[in-house]
Design an enzyme around this catalytic site. Structure first.
Site, PDB file in Angstrom:
ATOM      1  N   ASP A  30       0.681  -1.076  -0.406  1.00 30.14           N
ATOM      2  CA  ASP A  30      -0.095   0.167   0.282  1.00 30.14           C
ATOM      3  C   ASP A  30       1.224   1.249  -0.240  1.00 30.14           C
ATOM      4  OD1 ASP A  30      -2.921   0.682   0.611  1.00 30.14           O
ATOM      5  OD2 ASP A  30      -1.594   2.309   0.757  1.00 30.14           O
ATOM      6  N   LYS A  35      -0.075   3.633   7.009  1.00 33.58           N
ATOM      7  CA  LYS A  35      -1.204   1.794   7.770  1.00 33.58           C
ATOM      8  C   LYS A  35      -0.529   0.817   7.140  1.00 33.58           C
ATOM      9  CE  LYS A  35      -5.914   2.102   4.809  1.00 33.58           C
ATOM     10  NZ  LYS A  35      -6.604   3.386   3.462  1.00 33.58           N
ATOM     11  N   THR A 124     -13.593  -0.967  -8.897  1.00 29.62           N
ATOM     12  CA  THR A 124     -14.755  -0.346  -9.162  1.00 29.62           C
ATOM     13  C   THR A 124     -14.383   0.460 -10.474  1.00 29.62           C
ATOM     14  OG1 THR A 124     -16.360  -1.294  -7.759  1.00 29.62           O
ATOM     15  CG2 THR A 124     -17.180   0.135  -9.373  1.00 29.62           C
ATOM     16  N   PHE A 157     -17.932  -7.372  -4.251  1.00 27.93           N
ATOM     17  CA  PHE A 157     -19.308  -7.235  -3.931  1.00 27.93           C
ATOM     18  C   PHE A 157     -19.533  -6.864  -2.371  1.00 27.93           C
ATOM     19  CE2 PHE A 157     -19.884  -9.721  -8.501  1.00 27.93           C
ATOM     20  CZ  PHE A 157     -20.157  -8.070  -9.048  1.00 27.93           C
ATOM     21  N   LEU A 158     -18.657  -6.938  -1.702  1.00 29.98           N
ATOM     22  CA  LEU A 158     -18.791  -6.446  -0.467  1.00 29.98           C
ATOM     23  C   LEU A 158     -18.894  -5.979   0.338  1.00 29.98           C
ATOM     24  CD1 LEU A 158     -16.487  -5.039   1.121  1.00 29.98           C
ATOM     25  CD2 LEU A 158     -14.984  -7.090   0.693  1.00 29.98           C
ATOM     26  N   LYS A 261     -35.828  -1.555   2.244  1.00 27.38           N
ATOM     27  CA  LYS A 261     -36.705  -0.679   3.976  1.00 27.38           C
ATOM     28  C   LYS A 261     -36.562   0.530   3.714  1.00 27.38           C
ATOM     29  CE  LYS A 261     -35.277  -1.143   8.377  1.00 27.38           C
ATOM     30  NZ  LYS A 261     -37.002  -0.962   8.672  1.00 27.38           N
ATOM     31  N   CYS A 270     -19.072   3.529  -1.513  1.00 27.23           N
ATOM     32  CA  CYS A 270     -19.651   3.028  -3.047  1.00 27.23           C
ATOM     33  C   CYS A 270     -21.076   3.651  -4.037  1.00 27.23           C
ATOM     34  CB  CYS A 270     -19.818   1.595  -2.748  1.00 27.23           C
ATOM     35  SG  CYS A 270     -18.269   0.523  -2.415  1.00 27.23           S
ATOM     36  N   LYS A 273     -21.174   6.969  -5.498  1.00 22.84           N
ATOM     37  CA  LYS A 273     -20.474   7.400  -6.325  1.00 22.84           C
ATOM     38  C   LYS A 273     -20.230   6.403  -7.782  1.00 22.84           C
ATOM     39  CE  LYS A 273     -16.390   4.496  -4.972  1.00 22.84           C
ATOM     40  NZ  LYS A 273     -16.172   3.060  -6.396  1.00 22.84           N
ATOM     41  N   LYS A 330     -23.458   2.561   9.227  1.00 24.70           N
ATOM     42  CA  LYS A 330     -24.396   0.989   9.027  1.00 24.70           C
ATOM     43  C   LYS A 330     -24.533   0.475  10.886  1.00 24.70           C
ATOM     44  CE  LYS A 330     -24.056  -1.629   4.408  1.00 24.70           C
ATOM     45  NZ  LYS A 330     -22.829  -2.111   4.365  1.00 24.70           N
TER      46      LYS A 330
HETATM   47  N1  LIG Z   1     -15.661  -1.053  -0.034  1.00 21.16           N
HETATM   48  C1  LIG Z   1     -17.012  -1.797  -0.637  1.00 21.16           C
HETATM   49  O1  LIG Z   1     -17.689  -1.532   0.298  1.00 21.16           O
HETATM   50  C2  LIG Z   1     -16.001  -1.713  -1.893  1.00 21.16           C
HETATM   51  C3  LIG Z   1     -17.161  -2.756  -2.148  1.00 21.16           C
HETATM   52  C4  LIG Z   1     -16.777  -3.420  -3.120  1.00 21.16           C
HETATM   53  C5  LIG Z   1     -16.102  -2.857  -4.333  1.00 21.16           C
HETATM   54  N2  LIG Z   1     -15.386  -2.096  -3.711  1.00 21.16           N
HETATM   55  C6  LIG Z   1     -14.536  -1.264  -4.347  1.00 21.16           C
HETATM   56  O2  LIG Z   1     -13.265  -1.357  -4.311  1.00 21.16           O
HETATM   57  C7  LIG Z   1     -11.821  -0.546  -4.680  1.00 21.16           C
HETATM   58  C8  LIG Z   1     -11.491  -0.093  -2.697  1.00 21.16           C
HETATM   59  O3  LIG Z   1     -12.449   0.067  -2.515  1.00 21.16           O
HETATM   60  P1  LIG Z   1     -11.955   0.322  -0.939  1.00 21.16           P
HETATM   61  O4  LIG Z   1     -12.775   0.716  -0.162  1.00 21.16           O
HETATM   62  O5  LIG Z   1     -11.111  -1.029  -0.399  1.00 21.16           O
HETATM   63  O6  LIG Z   1     -10.738   1.100  -1.202  1.00 21.16           O
HETATM   64  P2  LIG Z   1      -9.877   2.166   0.148  1.00 21.16           P
HETATM   65  O7  LIG Z   1      -9.921   3.874  -0.109  1.00 21.16           O
HETATM   66  O8  LIG Z   1     -10.700   2.067   1.625  1.00 21.16           O
HETATM   67  O9  LIG Z   1      -8.408   1.457   0.293  1.00 21.16           O
HETATM   68  C9  LIG Z   1      -7.758   2.207  -1.248  1.00 21.16           C
HETATM   69  C10 LIG Z   1      -6.312   1.079  -0.686  1.00 21.16           C
HETATM   70  O10 LIG Z   1      -5.290   1.510  -2.249  1.00 21.16           O
HETATM   71  C11 LIG Z   1      -4.004   2.333  -1.369  1.00 21.16           C
HETATM   72  N3  LIG Z   1      -3.534   3.111  -3.082  1.00 21.16           N
HETATM   73  C12 LIG Z   1      -3.559   4.062  -3.245  1.00 21.16           C
HETATM   74  N4  LIG Z   1      -3.371   4.119  -4.595  1.00 21.16           N
HETATM   75  C13 LIG Z   1      -2.355   2.860  -4.478  1.00 21.16           C
HETATM   76  C14 LIG Z   1      -1.307   2.370  -4.963  1.00 21.16           C
HETATM   77  N5  LIG Z   1      -0.651   3.397  -6.454  1.00 21.16           N
HETATM   78  N6  LIG Z   1      -0.768   1.386  -5.122  1.00 21.16           N
HETATM   79  C15 LIG Z   1      -0.850   0.129  -3.278  1.00 21.16           C
HETATM   80  N7  LIG Z   1      -1.650   1.125  -2.563  1.00 21.16           N
HETATM   81  C16 LIG Z   1      -2.630   2.176  -3.478  1.00 21.16           C
HETATM   82  C17 LIG Z   1      -4.834   2.934  -0.424  1.00 21.16           C
HETATM   83  O11 LIG Z   1      -3.993   3.704  -0.282  1.00 21.16           O
HETATM   84  C18 LIG Z   1      -6.156   2.619   0.140  1.00 21.16           C
HETATM   85  O12 LIG Z   1      -5.319   2.708   1.878  1.00 21.16           O
HETATM   86  C19 LIG Z   1     -12.677   0.938  -5.464  1.00 21.16           C
HETATM   87  O13 LIG Z   1     -13.143   0.829  -5.917  1.00 21.16           O
HETATM   88  C20 LIG Z   1     -14.249   0.509  -4.830  1.00 21.16           C
HETATM   89  O14 LIG Z   1     -15.274   1.060  -5.506  1.00 21.16           O
HETATM   90  C21 LIG Z   1     -15.167  -1.356  -2.211  1.00 21.16           C
END
Ligand SMILES: NC(=O)c1ccc[n+]([C@@H]2O[C@H](COP(=O)([O-])OP(=O)(O)OC[C@H]3O[C@@H](n4cnc5c(N)ncnc54)[C@H](O)[C@@H]3O)[C@@H](O)[C@H]2O)c1
Length: 331
Positions: A30, A35, A124, A157-158, A261, A270, A273, A330
């Site tokens: 990361d 982090k 996504t 899809f989590l 609901k 999500c 956006k 939530k």
């Molecule tokens: N959070 C959800 O519930 C959820 C569910 C389904 C899909 N998604 C999708 O999954 C993707 C990630 O979501 P998230 O909630 O985990 O995002 P997040 O922002 O919590 O985590 C993303 C991480 O990527 C790191 N990062 C950024 N650039 C980087 C790079 N070049 N190399 C390595 N690390 C890097 C950031 O520091 C961050 O820790 C998004 O596209 C989101 O839309 C999220």
């Protein structure tokens, strides 16, 4: 199979923990050093039930290791998952900066890698992004997609708050594949991961897989706005109660009880956006998506509707002390 994960947020860290718990060797990377430091000390930088125990185990067993060198992550693994954020730009479209940065690091590592490597994008992204990603990797690495590296788009899809269970027991796995070899390798990986509990799996084109994610989120959000629309009608009908109406509607198997609901609308990281990104993408293709537009419009109006209701009950809200129950995203 050695795995690396770029991006240790909600999606990436949960995946890393569940894979390590399953016996896989995982290398996490990361860009956020603070982090990474926390995680390598066995701590989770956000709240997610059950994840702290899995991360503690994964770090102490050394099944999950962290690196500050993206090249090392790729060179010491067979499959790299990209799980970086894709936030909203001011015009609503998806900001792919983090995906592009991750691709740059992976591409430059691939230029030094002799063996075949599979790159799996889980963030996504709008349709077409994966095919552009393959071109970018080819340009940066000087290697050939399909021949030297494979590529899949594999949407996540989590649900936050249920991330561990959703990662261990997903409803389905969608694999968008550049070619058969890439898809075979990812399917093989998932068969090992889920073994006897393998969920239904759909293999398809990169573009279908990218659109499945947006369409699924738009449909779920539409259910929420739909029941909020019905709630507005119920408010004007004596003896009508939207909770009972929703229950009766949801008992129909073709509709289902989930996401019916009525309340203040959807929020979180999500749905808003992703719906805006879908609209921005469709606009580029000169296609209108009126159901998605209405879903967002109803959702934006919903908190104001709650204020109107409060005013109808209490009169002018100025100077009133108001308690808000269930303030969390939530409960
Ligand atoms: N959070 C959800 O519930 C959820 C569910 C389904 C899909 N998604 C999708 O999954 C993707 C990630 O979501 P998230 O909630 O985990 O995002 P997040 O922002 O919590 O985590 C993303 C991480 O990527 C790191 N990062 C950024 N650039 C980087 C790079 N070049 N190399 C390595 N690390 C890097 C950031 O520091 C961050 O820790 C998004 O596209 C989101 O839309 C999220």
């Amino acid at each position: 199979m050695r795995l690396s994960i770029f991006g240790l947020g909600h999606v990436g860290l949960t995946l890393a923990a569940c894979l390590a718990d399953n016996g896989f060797q995982v290398l996490g990377y990361d860009v956020d050093e603070k982090k990474s430091h926390m995680i390598s000390n066995g701590r989770v930088p956000f709240h997610e039930p059950g994840l702290d125990i899995l991360i503690g185990k994964a770090i102490s067993s050394k099944r999950l290791c962290l690196t500050s060198d993206p090249e090392e992550a790729v060179l010491s693994s067979d499959i790299t998952f990209i799980t970086v954020g894709t936030p909203e730009k001011p015009d609503g479209s998806a900001d792919l900066t983090y995906v592009d940065e991750a691709l740059k690091s992976i591409g430059s590592a691939l230029s030094r890698k002799k063996d075949y490597h599979l790159v799996v994008l889980r963030s996504t992204v709008p349709p077409g992004t994966s095919r552009e990603a393959v071109k970018a990797l080819e340009k940066i690495s000087g290697k050939k997609g399909e021949e030297n590296f494979g590529f899949c788009f594999n949407p996540e899809f989590l649900r936050e708050g249920n991330a561990v269970q959703d990662t261990l027991y997903p409803d389905r796995i969608i694999i968008g594949e550049l070619d058969k070899k890439s898809g075979d390798l990812l399917e093989d990986f998932y068969k090992r991961f889920h073994s006897s509990k393998m969920p239904p799996l759909l293999r398809t084109t990169l573009e279908n897989a990218e659109l499945i994610k947006y369409a699924a989120n738009a449909f779920l959000a539409m259910k929420v706005s739909f029941i909020n629309m019905i709630a507005r009608l119920c408010e004007r009908i004596p003896h009508a109660d939207v909770e009972v109406v929703a229950k009766g509607v949801g008992l129909d198997k073709r509709i289902g009880a989930y996401f019916l609901k009525a309340g203040l609308g959807f929020g979180g990281s999500c749905f808003p956006k992703d719906l805006k990104a879908l609209l921005a993408y469709a606009k580029r293709l000169n296609v209108r998506l009126p159901l998605v537009e209405a879903t967002l419009q109803i959702n934006e109006d919903q908190p104001l509707r709650a204020m109107q209701l409060a005013e109808e009950l209490l009169g002018d809200l100025k100077g009133k002390r108001i308690a808000i129950l269930g303030l969390a995203f939530k409960p």
